[in-house]
Scaffold this active site. Sequence first.
Site, mmCIF file in Angstrom:
data_model
loop_
_atom_site.group_PDB
_atom_site.id
_atom_site.type_symbol
_atom_site.label_atom_id
_atom_site.label_comp_id
_atom_site.label_asym_id
_atom_site.label_seq_id
_atom_site.Cartn_x
_atom_site.Cartn_y
_atom_site.Cartn_z
ATOM 1 N N GLY A 29 -23.293 1.656 -3.230
ATOM 2 C CA GLY A 29 -23.324 1.561 -4.512
ATOM 3 C C GLY A 29 -23.800 3.111 -5.197
ATOM 4 O O GLY A 29 -23.701 2.836 -6.475
ATOM 5 N N GLU B 243 -24.029 1.328 3.663
ATOM 6 C CA GLU B 243 -22.540 0.994 3.447
ATOM 7 C C GLU B 243 -22.081 1.903 2.185
ATOM 8 O O GLU B 243 -21.216 1.441 1.425
ATOM 9 C CB GLU B 243 -22.314 -0.276 3.156
ATOM 10 C CG GLU B 243 -22.928 -1.532 4.347
ATOM 11 C CD GLU B 243 -22.463 -2.737 3.740
ATOM 12 O OE1 GLU B 243 -22.282 -3.029 2.659
ATOM 13 O OE2 GLU B 243 -22.632 -3.551 4.622
ATOM 14 N N PRO B 244 -22.192 3.322 2.284
ATOM 15 C CA PRO B 244 -21.505 3.822 1.216
ATOM 16 C C PRO B 244 -20.016 3.953 1.282
ATOM 17 O O PRO B 244 -19.469 4.523 2.450
ATOM 18 C CB PRO B 244 -22.108 5.281 1.382
ATOM 19 C CG PRO B 244 -22.357 5.417 2.866
ATOM 20 C CD PRO B 244 -22.620 4.062 3.360
ATOM 21 N N GLY B 245 -19.528 4.147 0.042
ATOM 22 C CA GLY B 245 -17.876 4.049 -0.187
ATOM 23 C C GLY B 245 -17.504 5.327 -0.892
ATOM 24 O O GLY B 245 -17.320 6.372 -0.360
ATOM 25 N N ARG C 185 -7.631 2.008 -11.315
ATOM 26 C CA ARG C 185 -9.052 1.903 -12.195
ATOM 27 C C ARG C 185 -8.986 2.268 -14.045
ATOM 28 O O ARG C 185 -9.889 1.363 -14.444
ATOM 29 C CB ARG C 185 -10.045 2.928 -11.847
ATOM 30 C CG ARG C 185 -10.006 2.963 -10.234
ATOM 31 C CD ARG C 185 -11.026 3.565 -9.553
ATOM 32 N NE ARG C 185 -12.369 3.284 -9.804
ATOM 33 C CZ ARG C 185 -13.210 3.698 -10.704
ATOM 34 N NH1 ARG C 185 -12.866 5.041 -11.402
ATOM 35 N NH2 ARG C 185 -14.357 3.188 -10.997
ATOM 36 N N CYS D 228 5.971 -0.957 -17.787
ATOM 37 C CA CYS D 228 6.315 -1.528 -18.954
ATOM 38 C C CYS D 228 5.136 -2.450 -19.535
ATOM 39 O O CYS D 228 4.940 -3.653 -19.516
ATOM 40 C CB CYS D 228 7.441 -2.399 -18.803
ATOM 41 S SG CYS D 228 8.829 -1.480 -18.363
ATOM 42 N N GLU D 229 3.691 -1.612 -19.583
ATOM 43 C CA GLU D 229 2.724 -2.374 -20.074
ATOM 44 C C GLU D 229 1.903 -1.386 -21.109
ATOM 45 O O GLU D 229 1.781 -0.211 -20.441
ATOM 46 C CB GLU D 229 1.525 -3.068 -19.154
ATOM 47 C CG GLU D 229 2.042 -4.010 -18.429
ATOM 48 C CD GLU D 229 0.962 -4.809 -17.666
ATOM 49 O OE1 GLU D 229 -0.177 -4.867 -17.898
ATOM 50 O OE2 GLU D 229 1.301 -5.533 -16.653
ATOM 51 N N TYR E 138 -11.167 4.120 -4.143
ATOM 52 C CA TYR E 138 -10.340 2.607 -5.028
ATOM 53 C C TYR E 138 -9.375 3.281 -5.660
ATOM 54 O O TYR E 138 -8.932 2.894 -6.911
ATOM 55 C CB TYR E 138 -11.620 2.328 -5.733
ATOM 56 C CG TYR E 138 -12.770 1.456 -5.258
ATOM 57 C CD1 TYR E 138 -12.852 0.771 -4.078
ATOM 58 C CD2 TYR E 138 -14.140 2.416 -5.214
ATOM 59 C CE1 TYR E 138 -13.876 0.410 -3.260
ATOM 60 C CE2 TYR E 138 -15.149 2.150 -4.540
ATOM 61 C CZ TYR E 138 -15.131 1.284 -3.665
ATOM 62 O OH TYR E 138 -16.075 0.727 -2.850
HETATM 63 N N1 LLP Z 1 -20.603 -2.977 0.736
HETATM 64 C C1 LLP Z 1 -20.212 -4.000 -0.021
HETATM 65 C C2 LLP Z 1 -20.452 -5.178 0.499
HETATM 66 C C3 LLP Z 1 -19.470 -3.673 -1.132
HETATM 67 O O1 LLP Z 1 -18.882 -4.903 -1.604
HETATM 68 C C4 LLP Z 1 -18.986 -2.558 -1.543
HETATM 69 C C5 LLP Z 1 -18.077 -2.289 -2.616
HETATM 70 C C6 LLP Z 1 -19.579 -1.294 -0.697
HETATM 71 C C7 LLP Z 1 -20.396 -1.686 0.314
HETATM 72 C C8 LLP Z 1 -19.380 -0.117 -1.124
HETATM 73 O O2 LLP Z 1 -19.551 0.294 -2.670
HETATM 74 P P1 LLP Z 1 -19.713 1.854 -2.963
HETATM 75 O O3 LLP Z 1 -20.694 2.798 -2.091
HETATM 76 O O4 LLP Z 1 -18.121 2.224 -2.776
HETATM 77 O O5 LLP Z 1 -20.093 1.729 -4.389
HETATM 78 N N2 LLP Z 1 -12.917 -1.255 -7.211
HETATM 79 C C9 LLP Z 1 -14.053 -0.884 -7.708
HETATM 80 C C10 LLP Z 1 -15.240 -0.837 -6.994
HETATM 81 C C11 LLP Z 1 -15.477 -2.068 -6.076
HETATM 82 C C12 LLP Z 1 -16.558 -2.071 -5.268
HETATM 83 C C13 LLP Z 1 -16.608 -3.255 -4.180
HETATM 84 N N3 LLP Z 1 -17.491 -3.205 -3.243
HETATM 85 C C14 LLP Z 1 -13.775 0.378 -8.472
HETATM 86 O O6 LLP Z 1 -12.618 1.139 -8.486
HETATM 87 O O7 LLP Z 1 -14.882 1.046 -9.032
#
Ligand code: LLP
Length: 421
Positions: free
Chosen positions: A239, A273-275, A312, A344-345, A373
């Site tokens: 998050g 769980e950082p993404g 996005r 085409c949007e 993402y």
């Molecule tokens: N853990 C769980 C259970 C999640 O659902 C997510 C993201 C993460 C970890 C990683 O979150 P982060 O650290 O990346 O914020 N497509 C959207 C973001 C969707 C996120 C979904 N879940 C965008 O482009 O902003």
Amino acid sequence: MKYFQYINGELFIEGVAISKIASEIGTPFYCYSSTKIESEYKDFSDAFSKINSTICYSVKANSNLSVIRTLSNLGAGADVVSGGELLRALKGGVSPQKIVFSGVGKTDQELEMAIESDILQINAESLSELSRLNIIAEKYNKIPKVGIRVNPDVEAGSHDKISTGRKEDKFGIDWENVGEIFVANKNFKNIKLVGLAIHIGSQLQSLSPFEEAFKRLEELLTTLMSENHKIETIDLGGGLGIDYSQDLVLKISEYSKLVTKYFGNYDCNIIFEPGRRIVGNAGILIAQVICIKPGIEKQFVVLDAAMNDLLRPSLYGAIHEIIPITNNGPKSPKVLADIVGPICETGDIFATGIKLTNISEGDLVAINSAGAYGAVMSSFYNSRPLIAEVMVKDNNFEIIRKKLDISSLLNYESMPNWIKT
Ligand code: LLP
């Protein structure tokens, strides 16, 4: 070290000029800095080096095998949400004992894969999932470790579509009902309930929603422990936001302080769980200007990248900074322009009403902060190919996913005899 910078008016990623890559492979393409990914991961893991923790990179943010391998080489685990992501994590060298499987609707087949792979933890989101897990585990003669995803009912203060911890959201089990799940679990002999998990949303720019959720989670934790339930893991999800365009960026040290305040005294493995935080600012999307088209009120700068490549801006109204690859002083006056794709949007738009200098037809631009993402959310819409992904390390670059040509896709399609003439 600067990972993206102009040198003599040319944009470089680490030690490689973007224009060099473009001239060799064509546009559009995603480009990632390996060293930036490593550095973001190290910042994160260093902040938690003093507590018992497992950092499970959230594979959904960028699931390219080279990205996963870069992180697993540093000891990262993985957070996966599908059988496909589990396969990628394992292939990317992540130890099964560092993999967490999350998700609101896992199929039996996916649960089987998770159980067979002996992963660290499966996060369940309903009683029915626990019951299915129990049946499948018995079949495999295994006792998987399971966490319960808690819905703490907090407002993340992020975009509506990526807020996940409110009671009206589909995720987790309402925090008031988690106690009952632990009681019901006594009937499930083939699973071991070991932990609690939350994930309240993505691109968070303030600590207060985290704090609200942590408070609820800690209350729950103490209640469960007082009832003699043994909790071994606390999964705090991901998050943490990044800077797209003057966004507030939380300091990892502040986040870490908050985590330690609430959970530092528990004898538990804290899972993260950082993404986005790890890969978001490590990637850019390179595109070429196909044409500049005058409109009545503004110009349209049409790129060869589109919403199928980076969704996005269309989906969330997300703002990604757009910069020229060559920056040699003004070639043309600043004009008001929309930066759009060729799909085409009307929604196929990267930026509205911005003032872009130095831009002519044929020029290259970078769409910044596209490492998370981006490629993972791309599609074949308008029968456009999936574009290449490139990784740079120091002075070298490598194609880490080839462009997926539309002819390969056509090989998956067939025409029944009755419509053939
Ligand atoms: N853990 C769980 C259970 C999640 O659902 C997510 C993201 C993460 C970890 C990683 O979150 P982060 O650290 O990346 O914020 N497509 C959207 C973001 C969707 C996120 C979904 N879940 C965008 O482009 O902003």
